[in-house]
Design an enzyme around this catalytic site. Structure first.
Site, PDB file in Angstrom:
ATOM      1  N   ASN A  47      -2.204   0.117   6.724  1.00 39.63           N
ATOM      2  CA  ASN A  47      -1.766  -1.171   7.273  1.00 39.63           C
ATOM      3  C   ASN A  47      -0.854  -1.959   6.326  1.00 39.63           C
ATOM      4  O   ASN A  47      -0.842  -3.192   6.329  1.00 39.63           O
ATOM      5  CB  ASN A  47      -2.965  -2.006   7.752  1.00 39.63           C
TER       6      ASN A  47
ATOM      7  N   LYS B 174       0.829  -1.212   0.000  1.00 35.66           N
ATOM      8  CA  LYS B 174       0.000   0.000   0.000  1.00 35.66           C
ATOM      9  C   LYS B 174       0.864   1.263   0.000  1.00 35.66           C
ATOM     10  O   LYS B 174       2.073   1.190   0.234  1.00 35.66           O
ATOM     11  CB  LYS B 174      -0.943  -0.054   1.211  1.00 35.66           C
TER      12      LYS B 174
ATOM     13  N   GLU C 189      -9.171 -10.559  -8.046  1.00 31.98           N
ATOM     14  CA  GLU C 189      -8.254  -9.445  -7.750  1.00 31.98           C
ATOM     15  C   GLU C 189      -6.987  -9.538  -8.603  1.00 31.98           C
ATOM     16  O   GLU C 189      -6.445  -8.505  -9.018  1.00 31.98           O
ATOM     17  CB  GLU C 189      -7.922  -9.440  -6.255  1.00 31.98           C
TER      18      GLU C 189
ATOM     19  N   TYR D  45     -12.393  -1.581  -4.135  1.00 37.11           N
ATOM     20  CA  TYR D  45     -12.953  -1.701  -2.782  1.00 37.11           C
ATOM     21  C   TYR D  45     -14.483  -1.596  -2.775  1.00 37.11           C
ATOM     22  O   TYR D  45     -15.074  -1.276  -1.744  1.00 37.11           O
ATOM     23  CB  TYR D  45     -12.325  -0.662  -1.850  1.00 37.11           C
TER      24      TYR D  45
ATOM     25  N   PHE E   2     -15.580   3.788   6.548  1.00 36.32           N
ATOM     26  CA  PHE E   2     -14.198   4.128   6.204  1.00 36.32           C
ATOM     27  C   PHE E   2     -13.930   4.124   4.702  1.00 36.32           C
ATOM     28  O   PHE E   2     -12.805   4.359   4.273  1.00 36.32           O
ATOM     29  CB  PHE E   2     -13.209   3.191   6.916  1.00 36.32           C
TER      30      PHE E   2
ATOM     31  N   ARG F  97      -2.219 -14.354   4.570  1.00 36.62           N
ATOM     32  CA  ARG F  97      -2.944 -13.619   5.613  1.00 36.62           C
ATOM     33  C   ARG F  97      -2.320 -13.849   6.990  1.00 36.62           C
ATOM     34  O   ARG F  97      -2.314 -12.953   7.833  1.00 36.62           O
ATOM     35  CB  ARG F  97      -4.432 -13.952   5.556  1.00 36.62           C
TER      36      ARG F  97
ATOM     37  N   HIS G 107      -2.149  -5.499   1.528  1.00 36.75           N
ATOM     38  CA  HIS G 107      -3.444  -6.159   1.328  1.00 36.75           C
ATOM     39  C   HIS G 107      -3.185  -7.585   0.866  1.00 36.75           C
ATOM     40  O   HIS G 107      -2.236  -7.834   0.125  1.00 36.75           O
ATOM     41  CB  HIS G 107      -4.237  -5.416   0.244  1.00 36.75           C
TER      42      HIS G 107
HETATM   43  P1  CMP Z   1      -7.537  -4.442   3.298  1.00 34.63           P
HETATM   44  O1  CMP Z   1      -7.019  -5.780   3.626  1.00 34.63           O
HETATM   45  O2  CMP Z   1      -6.990  -3.786   2.092  1.00 34.63           O
HETATM   46  O3  CMP Z   1      -9.131  -4.455   3.171  1.00 34.63           O
HETATM   47  C1  CMP Z   1      -9.923  -3.330   3.384  1.00 34.63           C
HETATM   48  C2  CMP Z   1      -9.147  -2.211   4.029  1.00 34.63           C
HETATM   49  O4  CMP Z   1      -9.937  -1.265   4.701  1.00 34.63           O
HETATM   50  C3  CMP Z   1      -8.250  -2.773   5.130  1.00 34.63           C
HETATM   51  O5  CMP Z   1      -7.212  -3.496   4.548  1.00 34.63           O
HETATM   52  C4  CMP Z   1      -7.878  -1.496   5.857  1.00 34.63           C
HETATM   53  O6  CMP Z   1      -6.844  -0.782   5.178  1.00 34.63           O
HETATM   54  C5  CMP Z   1      -9.176  -0.719   5.738  1.00 34.63           C
HETATM   55  N1  CMP Z   1      -9.971  -0.827   6.956  1.00 34.63           N
HETATM   56  C6  CMP Z   1     -10.567  -1.913   7.457  1.00 34.63           C
HETATM   57  N2  CMP Z   1     -11.222  -1.618   8.600  1.00 34.63           N
HETATM   58  C7  CMP Z   1     -11.047  -0.309   8.788  1.00 34.63           C
HETATM   59  C8  CMP Z   1     -11.492   0.600   9.794  1.00 34.63           C
HETATM   60  N3  CMP Z   1     -12.244   0.198  10.813  1.00 34.63           N
HETATM   61  N4  CMP Z   1     -11.110   1.884   9.686  1.00 34.63           N
HETATM   62  C9  CMP Z   1     -10.348   2.290   8.639  1.00 34.63           C
HETATM   63  N5  CMP Z   1      -9.900   1.475   7.657  1.00 34.63           N
HETATM   64  C10 CMP Z   1     -10.248   0.192   7.746  1.00 34.63           C
END
Ligand code: CMP
Length: 139
Positions: free
Chosen positions: A112, A9, A126, A49, A57, A85, A115
């Site tokens: 984070n 990311k 994907e 997404y 979010f 994961r 992904h």
């Molecule tokens: P990802 O695995 O890319 O899937 C969806 C993304 O949404 C997740 O990683 C986070 O980056 C984001 N995400 C999930 N939960 C939250 C949350 N509660 N607040 C903000 N971002 C979130």
């Protein structure tokens, strides 16, 4: 053997952590089948997404994912979806186990680091989102 999609990311690419994360993934037995660096448009991030469109979010997530370059990866390994994961750790780095990529590199539940597809079916979709059939021919 199974394939999955990972995305480094904008936070990890921007912080210069891509090389360390790629080395970590290779050390965990993943083959990098395909890799690219790109900057998502808002429309592309919204489409990727789409499943989260109703979440509070969503807007912030799309903004973050378009804030800088990302690196999509096609990864291959036995049990790749589940194993990736595990290697990534929990979505929120506060909950991520020691030694996982999110514990090492993520700074918040949104920023984070990485992904990973959450099922073999989503992995197929994907992978197709980011890579052409020709790019996914095994190296
Ligand atoms: P990802 O695995 O890319 O899937 C969806 C993304 O949404 C997740 O990683 C986070 O980056 C984001 N995400 C999930 N939960 C939250 C949350 N509660 N607040 C903000 N971002 C979130």
């Amino acid at each position: 053997m199974q394939r999955t999609l990972a995305i480094l990311k904008p936070d990890s690419v921007g912080a210069g952590h891509a090389g360390k994360i790629l080395a970590h993934l290779e050390a965990e037995g993943f083959e990098i089948v395909a890799i690219k660096k790109m900057h998502l448009t808002t429309e592309q991030a919204q489409a990727f997404y789409e499943v989260h469109r109703k979440r509070p979010f969503y807007g912030s997530l799309v903004e973050f994912m378009t804030s800088g370059p990302i690196m999509p990866l096609a990864l291959e390994r036995e049990d790749a979806v589940t194993y990736l994961r595990q290697v990534m750790g929990a979505t929120d780095p506060i909950d991520a186990a020691e030694g996982t990529l999110r514990k090492l590199f993520a700074t918040s539940i949104e920023t984070n680091a990485i992904h990973g597809s959450d099922s073999p079916e989503n992995a197929r979709d994907e992978l197709r989102f980011f890579f052409s059939r020709a790019e996914l021919i095994a190296s």
